[in-house]
Design an enzyme around this catalytic site. Sequence first.
Site, PDB file in Angstrom:
ATOM      1  N   SER A  64       0.795  -1.240   0.000  1.00 36.52           N
ATOM      2  CA  SER A  64       0.000   0.000   0.000  1.00 36.52           C
ATOM      3  C   SER A  64       0.824   1.285   0.000  1.00 36.52           C
ATOM      4  O   SER A  64       0.259   2.367  -0.142  1.00 36.52           O
ATOM      5  CB  SER A  64      -0.948   0.013   1.195  1.00 36.52           C
ATOM      6  OG  SER A  64      -2.056  -0.788   0.876  1.00 36.52           O
ATOM      7  N   LYS A  67       0.302   3.427  -2.913  1.00 38.96           N
ATOM      8  CA  LYS A  67      -0.853   4.351  -2.988  1.00 38.96           C
ATOM      9  C   LYS A  67      -0.381   5.815  -3.001  1.00 38.96           C
ATOM     10  O   LYS A  67      -1.069   6.688  -3.526  1.00 38.96           O
ATOM     11  CB  LYS A  67      -1.828   4.078  -1.848  1.00 38.96           C
ATOM     12  CG  LYS A  67      -2.520   2.700  -1.992  1.00 38.96           C
ATOM     13  CD  LYS A  67      -3.403   2.350  -0.812  1.00 38.96           C
ATOM     14  CE  LYS A  67      -4.329   1.174  -1.065  1.00 38.96           C
ATOM     15  NZ  LYS A  67      -3.985  -0.123  -0.567  1.00 38.96           N
ATOM     16  N   TYR A 191      -4.256  -1.805 -10.055  1.00 38.61           N
ATOM     17  CA  TYR A 191      -4.109  -1.680  -8.592  1.00 38.61           C
ATOM     18  C   TYR A 191      -3.137  -2.751  -8.052  1.00 38.61           C
ATOM     19  O   TYR A 191      -2.210  -2.446  -7.302  1.00 38.61           O
ATOM     20  CB  TYR A 191      -5.495  -1.793  -7.926  1.00 38.61           C
ATOM     21  CG  TYR A 191      -5.429  -1.911  -6.434  1.00 38.61           C
ATOM     22  CD1 TYR A 191      -5.295  -0.774  -5.640  1.00 38.61           C
ATOM     23  CD2 TYR A 191      -5.453  -3.159  -5.801  1.00 38.61           C
ATOM     24  CE1 TYR A 191      -5.197  -0.879  -4.249  1.00 38.61           C
ATOM     25  CE2 TYR A 191      -5.358  -3.274  -4.434  1.00 38.61           C
ATOM     26  CZ  TYR A 191      -5.236  -2.141  -3.660  1.00 38.61           C
ATOM     27  OH  TYR A 191      -5.132  -2.244  -2.303  1.00 38.61           O
ATOM     28  N   TYR A 243      -4.255   3.537   8.162  1.00 37.03           N
ATOM     29  CA  TYR A 243      -5.610   2.998   8.357  1.00 37.03           C
ATOM     30  C   TYR A 243      -6.161   3.394   9.737  1.00 37.03           C
ATOM     31  O   TYR A 243      -6.012   4.529  10.155  1.00 37.03           O
ATOM     32  CB  TYR A 243      -5.620   1.469   8.157  1.00 37.03           C
ATOM     33  CG  TYR A 243      -4.935   1.063   6.893  1.00 37.03           C
ATOM     34  CD1 TYR A 243      -5.430   1.495   5.664  1.00 37.03           C
ATOM     35  CD2 TYR A 243      -3.787   0.299   6.899  1.00 37.03           C
ATOM     36  CE1 TYR A 243      -4.806   1.145   4.481  1.00 37.03           C
ATOM     37  CE2 TYR A 243      -3.156  -0.064   5.723  1.00 37.03           C
ATOM     38  CZ  TYR A 243      -3.670   0.370   4.527  1.00 37.03           C
ATOM     39  OH  TYR A 243      -3.054   0.022   3.370  1.00 37.03           O
ATOM     40  N   VAL A 261       1.259  -3.730   3.843  1.00 36.36           N
ATOM     41  CA  VAL A 261       1.231  -5.017   4.550  1.00 36.36           C
ATOM     42  C   VAL A 261       2.478  -5.877   4.296  1.00 36.36           C
ATOM     43  O   VAL A 261       2.639  -6.919   4.922  1.00 36.36           O
ATOM     44  CB  VAL A 261      -0.047  -5.847   4.267  1.00 36.36           C
ATOM     45  CG1 VAL A 261      -1.276  -5.212   4.863  1.00 36.36           C
ATOM     46  CG2 VAL A 261      -0.215  -6.122   2.779  1.00 36.36           C
TER      47      VAL A 261
HETATM   48  N1  GLU Z   1      -2.444  -5.640  -1.705  1.00 30.77           N
HETATM   49  C1  GLU Z   1      -3.067  -5.376  -0.444  1.00 30.77           C
HETATM   50  C2  GLU Z   1      -4.554  -5.389  -0.620  1.00 30.77           C
HETATM   51  O1  GLU Z   1      -5.049  -4.779  -1.520  1.00 30.77           O
HETATM   52  C3  GLU Z   1      -2.565  -4.066   0.087  1.00 30.77           C
HETATM   53  C4  GLU Z   1      -2.974  -3.801   1.476  1.00 30.77           C
HETATM   54  C5  GLU Z   1      -1.946  -3.008   2.289  1.00 30.77           C
HETATM   55  O2  GLU Z   1      -0.767  -2.976   1.989  1.00 30.77           O
HETATM   56  O3  GLU Z   1      -2.365  -2.442   3.278  1.00 30.77           O
HETATM   57  O4  GLU Z   1      -5.259  -6.026   0.102  1.00 30.77           O
END
Ligand code: GLU
Length: 310
Positions: A64, A67, A191, A243, A261
Amino acid sequence: MTALQPLIDSIVSDMRKMEDKGRVADYIPPLAQVSPDKFGLAVVLADGQVLTGGDAEEPFSIQSISKVFTLTLALGTAGDQLWRRVSKEPSGSPFNSIVQLENEQGVPRNPFINAGAIVVSDMILARHEPREAIGQVLRLVRDLAGDDTIAIDEHVARAELETGFRNQALANYTKAFGNLHNDVDRVLGVYSHCCSITMSCRQLALAGRYLMLGGRNPETGRQVLSAHRTRRINALMMTCGHYDNSGEFAFRVGLPGKSGVGGGILVVAPGVASIAVWAPGLNAQGNSLLGSLALERLAAGAGWSVFEGG
Ligand code: GLU
């Protein structure tokens, strides 16, 4: 300020001794197989100095953290129109939650939760083929880091797509509200490939330099994004970068950051440093457990905080 290299070295050695390293993400095999004992830290200062410790040269899945880069690209092309389709509020919810989407009519809370990043991926896709959109993101990251070896792990991307049922649900639900213009599978292809970029702490900290330098890429001298928009990305990293753990991270570290993650976190001390940490074990909210602790110690030791009174 404590001398930086000894501070980094002592953090690395303290983190290696920690018994509770958190839990490595296990939703796909390529992430589940990563050793929880890995720990890397890289700091790039505004004058260009790079300081590293531990496994700072080893590539990991940025997940993430991508992003931030996709938002940078989309803001550069869509401009402020982007904010009609994605909000700017902390979600207080898990990264892949669908609950708020119904109440908020398919407009995701922010670009750093999955639903928000899926809408941002849709904007990057626009009239392109997925391959071109993914290529643009990869080119941006390589330009920012000044490193053409940065790549996408196709095994991770395939595993993400094969198991991404929640992301499919988020994308379909968003599309039902008219906030996704392209085909769901094409958007999720973009994505998931962005999440599957692999970078080392050194590469990631180098790629984050524009965030500490008001949008300027020191590698090329070019303005990646206006200073104004860069400041806003930093604001979103501070309020939404972890988050439902974003408040705690701001409280403890006091710097804008974005986690993934894969156990990585990219952090910015505006005007001062770009920092990347990697420790694969996660806390309950899916953020790197030892990565957050290491950053807390680094920020305190170096005296870095956006809340400093001066
Ligand atoms: N590839 C993970 C998902 O879309 C990314 C989540 C993350 O890194 O927080 O679930």
